[in-house]
Design an enzyme around this catalytic site. Structure first.
Site, PDB file in Angstrom:
ATOM      1  N   ARG A   1       0.826  -1.212   0.000  1.00 58.57           N
ATOM      2  CA  ARG A   1       0.000   0.000   0.000  1.00 58.57           C
ATOM      3  C   ARG A   1       0.855   1.255   0.000  1.00 58.57           C
ATOM      4  O   ARG A   1       0.521   2.252  -0.613  1.00 58.57           O
ATOM      5  CB  ARG A   1      -0.931   0.001   1.223  1.00 58.57           C
ATOM      6  CG  ARG A   1      -2.042  -1.011   1.123  1.00 58.57           C
ATOM      7  CD  ARG A   1      -3.130  -0.751   2.136  1.00 58.57           C
ATOM      8  NE  ARG A   1      -2.749  -1.001   3.508  1.00 58.57           N
ATOM      9  CZ  ARG A   1      -2.648  -2.211   4.048  1.00 58.57           C
ATOM     10  NH1 ARG A   1      -2.900  -3.287   3.311  1.00 58.57           N
ATOM     11  NH2 ARG A   1      -2.307  -2.373   5.310  1.00 58.57           N
TER      12      ARG A   1
ATOM     13  N   TYR B   1       0.525   4.524  -2.332  1.00 61.30           N
ATOM     14  CA  TYR B   1       0.323   5.883  -1.834  1.00 61.30           C
ATOM     15  C   TYR B   1       1.412   6.832  -2.349  1.00 61.30           C
ATOM     16  O   TYR B   1       1.129   7.985  -2.672  1.00 61.30           O
ATOM     17  CB  TYR B   1       0.295   5.891  -0.301  1.00 61.30           C
ATOM     18  CG  TYR B   1      -0.799   5.027   0.285  1.00 61.30           C
ATOM     19  CD1 TYR B   1      -1.957   4.749  -0.443  1.00 61.30           C
ATOM     20  CD2 TYR B   1      -0.685   4.456   1.541  1.00 61.30           C
ATOM     21  CE1 TYR B   1      -2.954   3.938   0.061  1.00 61.30           C
ATOM     22  CE2 TYR B   1      -1.693   3.638   2.057  1.00 61.30           C
ATOM     23  CZ  TYR B   1      -2.813   3.382   1.315  1.00 61.30           C
ATOM     24  OH  TYR B   1      -3.803   2.572   1.814  1.00 61.30           O
TER      25      TYR B   1
ATOM     26  N   TYR C   1     -12.388  10.062  -0.862  1.00 68.83           N
ATOM     27  CA  TYR C   1     -13.693   9.813  -0.240  1.00 68.83           C
ATOM     28  C   TYR C   1     -13.556  10.010   1.271  1.00 68.83           C
ATOM     29  O   TYR C   1     -12.456   9.914   1.828  1.00 68.83           O
ATOM     30  CB  TYR C   1     -14.222   8.423  -0.586  1.00 68.83           C
ATOM     31  CG  TYR C   1     -13.472   7.324   0.086  1.00 68.83           C
ATOM     32  CD1 TYR C   1     -12.363   6.756  -0.491  1.00 68.83           C
ATOM     33  CD2 TYR C   1     -13.860   6.861   1.345  1.00 68.83           C
ATOM     34  CE1 TYR C   1     -11.650   5.785   0.140  1.00 68.83           C
ATOM     35  CE2 TYR C   1     -13.151   5.882   1.995  1.00 68.83           C
ATOM     36  CZ  TYR C   1     -12.044   5.351   1.385  1.00 68.83           C
ATOM     37  OH  TYR C   1     -11.326   4.392   2.043  1.00 68.83           O
TER      38      TYR C   1
END
Lengths: 67, 271
Positions: free
Chosen positions: B65, B69, B91
């Site tokens: 991850r 990022y 979001y």
């Protein structure tokens, strides 16, 4: 997804009163928005996963930011 | 170099419905928009600005991850060097559990650009509404679930406890999106030192899709490992008991309990 179905889903996400009306009378509200019959059937079938997939918000196909 | 401008906004949880006027204004006026949102929200953003680029493709199965990022941050920052106004839309709330949003702000400022974050509606905000929880009532602690488990935290079981993203429990390499129930068992055992074995834990998921209801599944703590978690699951543990007044602090203040005027919320939590 048709424009009208999209408009309906957007209204349901943005307007709590339309959402309440939809819960009471889904057919009436879908007719009002001109939702095509196949999408009306899909919405009434309660197959939320398929609908969410069509709308592009299927959690299983999206990655969310997790830190 | 003409400094660029970075605006980081949140789109909330409900597609479109949680988009603030402030965010809409920024999205409309930006030269470029980069975003991590669902399909319905993406359509809404495209109505506001034609130059929207989704960052969803930065993710890949098996990719760490942190690499995803870092790629997001690189892509967000690139147009700033040309003096562009970039809007990054995430979001939820862009500052709540969104590493790349904060990192983009830090790096943009370090490079001499103007960078501002604007708040949005987070999953925690939805949790407060859907579970009827006011953080003022008992106090509220919020931790990332794996971080909470791995570190010897001092927390207060008389306050509410929110554990985020239990789906990462057991994800040692930070490249999977599935939890290990064995880790959940250990988490429950750790928590059982401060809560009854059958203390109710709510697995909460905010309603994203307009026809969805929020998920509010209650599981006893000792059966938490049987619960199903998704990427948007959050755990909520209500307080085990009301807080106790500190006699030592009352003495230091030179007052007695009978002199105190309790607020309605304090009387409510005493039952």
């Amino acid at each position: 997804m048709s424009d009208n179905t999209h408009k309906l889903l957007s209204s349901l996400a943005e307007d709590p009163e339309t959402l309440e009306r939809f819960k009471k009378d889904p057919e009436g509200v879908m007719k009002e928005y001109g939702v095509p019959e196949d999408h009306q059937k899909l919405i009434l079938s309660g197959d939320k996963e398929k609908l969410a997939d069509e709308a592009g918000i299927d959690h299983n196909k999206l990655q969310f930011i997790i830190i | 170099m003409v400094p660029g401008r970075l605006s980081v906004v949140g789109t909330g949880i409900r597609p479109g419905g949680h988009l603030t006027r402030e965010a809409q204004h920024l999205l409309r006026g930006a030269d470029r928009v980069f975003t991590v949102v669902d399909g319905l929200t993406l359509d809404r953003l495209r109505e506001l600005n034609a130059r929207v680029e989704s960052l969803q493709d930065a993710y890949a199965v098996g990719r760490r991850r942190d690499d995803s990022y870092a790629e997001m941050v690189r892509r967000i920052l690139a147009p700033l060097d040309e003096g562009a106004h970039v809007c990054a839309a995430f979001y939820g709330h862009p500052g709540v559990f969104v590493w790349p949003a904060h990192e983009a702000i830090r790096q943009a400022r370090a490079a001499g650009h103007r960078a501002v974050m604007y708040p949005g509606i987070s999953a925690e905000d939805c949790l407060f509404a859907d579970l009827g929880l006011d953080p003022a009532l008992h106090g509220c602690q919020s931790f990332e679930a794996t971080d909470f488990l791995l570190h010897a935290r001092r927390f207060d079981p008389t306050a509410a406890l929110i554990l985020w993203q239990p789906v990462t429990l057991g994800d040692l390499r930070r490249d999977a999106f599935e939890h290990d129930p064995e880790w959940v068992k250990v988490l429950a055992e750790v928590l059982a030192a401060d809560y009854p074995a059958d203390h109710p834990v709510t697995v909460y998921e905010a309603a994203v899709f307009p026809l969805d209801e929020p998920r509010r599944e209650q599981v006893p703590l000792n059966r938490l490992h049987e619960a199903r978690f998704s990427q948007v699951s959050t755990l909520y543990l209500p307080p085990a008991a009301p807080p106790a007044l500190s006699a030592e602090r009352l003495e230091r203040l030179g007052i007695s309990e009978s002199e105190l005027t309790f607020g309605a919320y304090q009387l409510h939590r005493r039952g």
